[in-house]
Design an enzyme around this catalytic site. Structure first.
Site, PDB file in Angstrom:
ATOM      1  N   ASN A  16      14.109  -6.175  -3.360  1.00  0.00           N
ATOM      2  CA  ASN A  16      12.885  -5.716  -3.997  1.00  0.00           C
ATOM      3  C   ASN A  16      11.984  -5.054  -2.953  1.00  0.00           C
ATOM      4  O   ASN A  16      11.956  -5.475  -1.804  1.00  0.00           O
ATOM      5  CB  ASN A  16      12.148  -6.910  -4.625  1.00  0.00           C
ATOM      6  CG  ASN A  16      11.015  -6.478  -5.521  1.00  0.00           C
ATOM      7  OD1 ASN A  16      11.248  -6.051  -6.650  1.00  0.00           O
ATOM      8  ND2 ASN A  16       9.787  -6.535  -5.023  1.00  0.00           N
TER       9      ASN A  16
ATOM     10  N   GLU B 269      13.629  -0.794  -5.750  1.00  0.00           N
ATOM     11  CA  GLU B 269      12.711   0.348  -5.769  1.00  0.00           C
ATOM     12  C   GLU B 269      13.069   1.411  -4.727  1.00  0.00           C
ATOM     13  O   GLU B 269      12.776   2.597  -4.929  1.00  0.00           O
ATOM     14  CB  GLU B 269      11.271  -0.136  -5.574  1.00  0.00           C
ATOM     15  CG  GLU B 269      10.684  -0.915  -6.755  1.00  0.00           C
ATOM     16  CD  GLU B 269      11.132  -2.382  -6.809  1.00  0.00           C
ATOM     17  OE1 GLU B 269      11.899  -2.804  -5.909  1.00  0.00           O
ATOM     18  OE2 GLU B 269      10.723  -3.090  -7.745  1.00  0.00           O
TER      19      GLU B 269
ATOM     20  N   ASP C 223     -10.614  -4.294  -5.910  1.00  0.00           N
ATOM     21  CA  ASP C 223      -9.338  -3.737  -6.334  1.00  0.00           C
ATOM     22  C   ASP C 223      -9.533  -2.438  -7.125  1.00  0.00           C
ATOM     23  O   ASP C 223     -10.601  -1.848  -7.116  1.00  0.00           O
ATOM     24  CB  ASP C 223      -8.572  -4.803  -7.145  1.00  0.00           C
ATOM     25  CG  ASP C 223      -7.063  -4.600  -7.046  1.00  0.00           C
ATOM     26  OD1 ASP C 223      -6.613  -3.455  -6.889  1.00  0.00           O
ATOM     27  OD2 ASP C 223      -6.330  -5.585  -7.163  1.00  0.00           O
TER      28      ASP C 223
HETATM   29 MN    MN Z   1      10.834  -5.001  -8.395  1.00  0.00          MN
END
Ligand code: MN
Length: 418
Positions: free
Chosen positions: A132, A195, A242
Site C-alpha cells: 500500500n 497505488e 486540514d
Molecule cells: Mn490502498
C-alpha cells in the site's frame, strides 16, 4: 523525478525560508502564479518545491491528459487495471541526512497547528504480500521520531496486523516525486491494489528501486527516503488544520521511528494544507468517481466540480445533459454513490458552468423549486471532517437545478447580441 515535471515550468528559487508560517505564506502567495516556487526550509538538507498541481491545468499536464474527461477515464482505468513496476538495481546518489528527520522540510502552517508537519510524504508498506502507498501527515517529534495520522483505512489494517505479530510495521517514507505519482497515491483503489502500480499505469511505466533496509519499492529519483517502522508507541498528534481549514482534533497516533534518513540532490515537496494543491490531489480522484457514477445514469456529464468553497470535498456542482425529466434527481443519487463523503450537490444543465458560482446561483433561482427539486437524505454516513454532522452521520442534500421541462424556451438565459 519532480524535475521531469518542473522543468516544463519556470521555477523561481526563493532562498531560505523559515519553517514556521513563512513556508505556508509563500505557498499561498504563489498558488495562482505561473512560476513554481522553490525554496530551502531553514535548517534542512534539501531544496523543496510547492504548488506543483495548484492549478487544474498543471494537474492535467501532470498526467498528460488533454481534457478532464480524458484524465478521469485514465485515472479510473489505472485504478481498475494497475500496471507493473520496473525494478532497477541502482538507487542513484543518496546520502545519509545529517539531522535525521530534521533534515526534511517539516513546517508549521497555521497558528493552531500542534507542531511542524511533513505534508507531501507518502508511506509505502508491504505486509504478507499486500502493498500500500498513501499520503499521511507527520508531526515532527525529534530527529528519529514523528507522529503519523493514520485514518482507519488500508495502511491502518497493515499496521494493526503487523503490530499483533511483530510489534511494528516496516515502512518506507518517500518525499519528492512526480505529481502523477502523488495523484495515484491519493486514490483509493480496493485493498490489495497497490497505488504505485496505479501510478505506473497512469504514467506508462514506473521505475522503482528497493529501499535499503526493507526492500520496499521507491520511485527512482525521489527527493528523500526514510526507512523506519510504525511502532506500537502512540503520542498526541494535532491539532492540524486540514482540507476544510478546520482544526482536526488531537488524537493518540502511532509513532514512526526512523532508522535511516536519506536525501539526494532531487527536490522534496511541501503541500500547503487546505491549499489548492491539497484540494486537487484529494478531490480529483473523487471527481473522477462522481463522473463515472453519474455518467451511468444520464446521457452526458459535461463537468464535475468539487468546489473550493466545499473544501474540494463536501460540495459538488455537476453539469449534465438530460434525456428525460427526472434525470437530474438520478444524477444526484449517483453523485452520492460515487463519493460517499459528498454532502451537498447541485445538478445543472450544460449551459451553466459549474466553475461560475453566479451562474449556478442563477440556475437555482430560475429552475429550481424546493418542494419538487430538493432531495434530502437523513442520517447517512458522511465525512468525519465536517463538524456540523454527528459522529460521521450527516444529512445530504441535492438540488436539481436543471430545467424542469426539457426544451421549454422560458428557461433560456437572454444573451446580448454581438
Ligand atoms: Mn490502498
Amino acid at each position: 523525478m519532480i524535475a521531469a515535471f518542473t522543468r516544463k515550468y519556470k521555477v523561481e528559487y526563493l532562498g531560505e525560508v523559515e519553517p514556521i508560517y513563512r513556508v505556508a505564506r509563500l505557498l499561498k502567495d504563489y498558488e495562482a502564479k505561473e512560476s513554481i516556487p522553490a525554496f530551502t526550509v531553514k535548517g534542512t538538507d534539501t531544496r523543496s518545491v510547492g504548488n506543483l498541481v495548484s492549478t487544474r491545468e498543471r494537474l492535467l499536464e501532470a498526467i498528460g491528459a488533454e481534457s478532464e474527461e480524458e484524465a478521469y477515464k485514465r485515472l479510473l482505468e489505472a485504478m481498475e487495471n494497475p500496471g507493473k513496476l520496473t525494478w532497477v538495481g541502482d538507487p542513484g546518489d543518496y546520502r545519509v541526512a545529517g539531522k535525521g528527520l530534521k533534515s526534511l522540510p517539516f513546517a508549521k502552517f497555521y497558528e493552531g497547528d500542534g507542531g511542524l508537519y511533513l505534508t507531501a510524504a507518502f508511506i509505502v508498506a508491504c505486509w504478507k504480500g499486500v502493498c500500500n502507498a498513501s499520503i499521511h501527515r507527520m508531526m515532527l517529534l525529534d530527529e528519529k521520531r514523528a507522529a503519523v495520522r493514520i485514518v482507519p483505512r488500508h495502511l491502518y489494517k497493515l499496521y494493526n496486523d503487523a503490530l499483533k505479530e511483530k510489534g511494528r510495521l516496516p515502512v518506507t517514507v518517500v518525499l519528492g516525486v512526480h505529481p502523477a505519482v502523488l495523484l495515484a497515491v491519493s486514490t483509493s483503489p480496493g485493498f490489495g491494489r497497490f497505488e504505485l502500480e496505479v501510478a505506473s499505469k497512469l504514467m506508462g511505466g514506473l521505475e522503482v528501486f528497493p529501499s535499503p533496509i526493507h526492500g520496499n519499492p521507491v520511485p527512482v529519483g525521489a527527493g528523500a527516503v526514510v526507512e523506519g517502522y510504525l511502532t506500537g508507541e502512540r503520542v498526541e498528534e494535532g491539532p492540524f488544520a486540514d482540507i476544510l481549514l478546520l482544526y482536526d482534533r488531537v488524537r493518540r497516533e502511532p509513532v514512526l521511528r526512523a532508522e535511516k534518513v536519506l536525501v539526494s540532490d532531487n527536490d522534496t515537496h511541501v503541500i500547503l494544507s487546505g491549499g489548492r494543491e491539497h484540494i486537487h490531489l484529494m478531490g480529483f480522484p473523487r471527481e473522477a468517481q462522481i463522473w463515472a457514477s453519474v455518467s451511468k445514469v444520464v446521457p452526458r456529464v459535461y463537468k464535475v466540480r468539487l468546489t473550493p468553497g466545499g473544501g474540494g470535498w463536501l460540495h459538488a456542482i455537476i453539469s449534465i445533459e438530460k434525456n428525460h425529466d427526472g434525470d437530474g434527481k438520478n444524477a444526484i443519487l449517483a453523485a452520492f454513490a460515487g463519493h460517499p463523503s459528498l454532502k451537498h450537490v447541485v445538478v445543472v444543465d450544460g449551459d451553466i458552468d459549474p466553475d461560475d458560482p453566479v451562474m449556478v446561483e442563477w440556475a437555482i433561482a430560475t429552475r429550481f423549486q424546493a418542494d419538487r427539486d430538493l432531495v434530502i437524505i437523513k442520517n447517512a454516513r458522511g465525512s468525519t471532517l465536517d463538524p456540523s454532522g454527528g459522529d460521521g452521520f450527516t444529512s445530504k442534500m441535492g438540488l436539481d437545478a436543471t430545467v424542469p421541462r426539457k426544451g421549454d424556451p422560458h428557461f433560456e438565459r437572454a444573451k446580448l447580441p454581438g
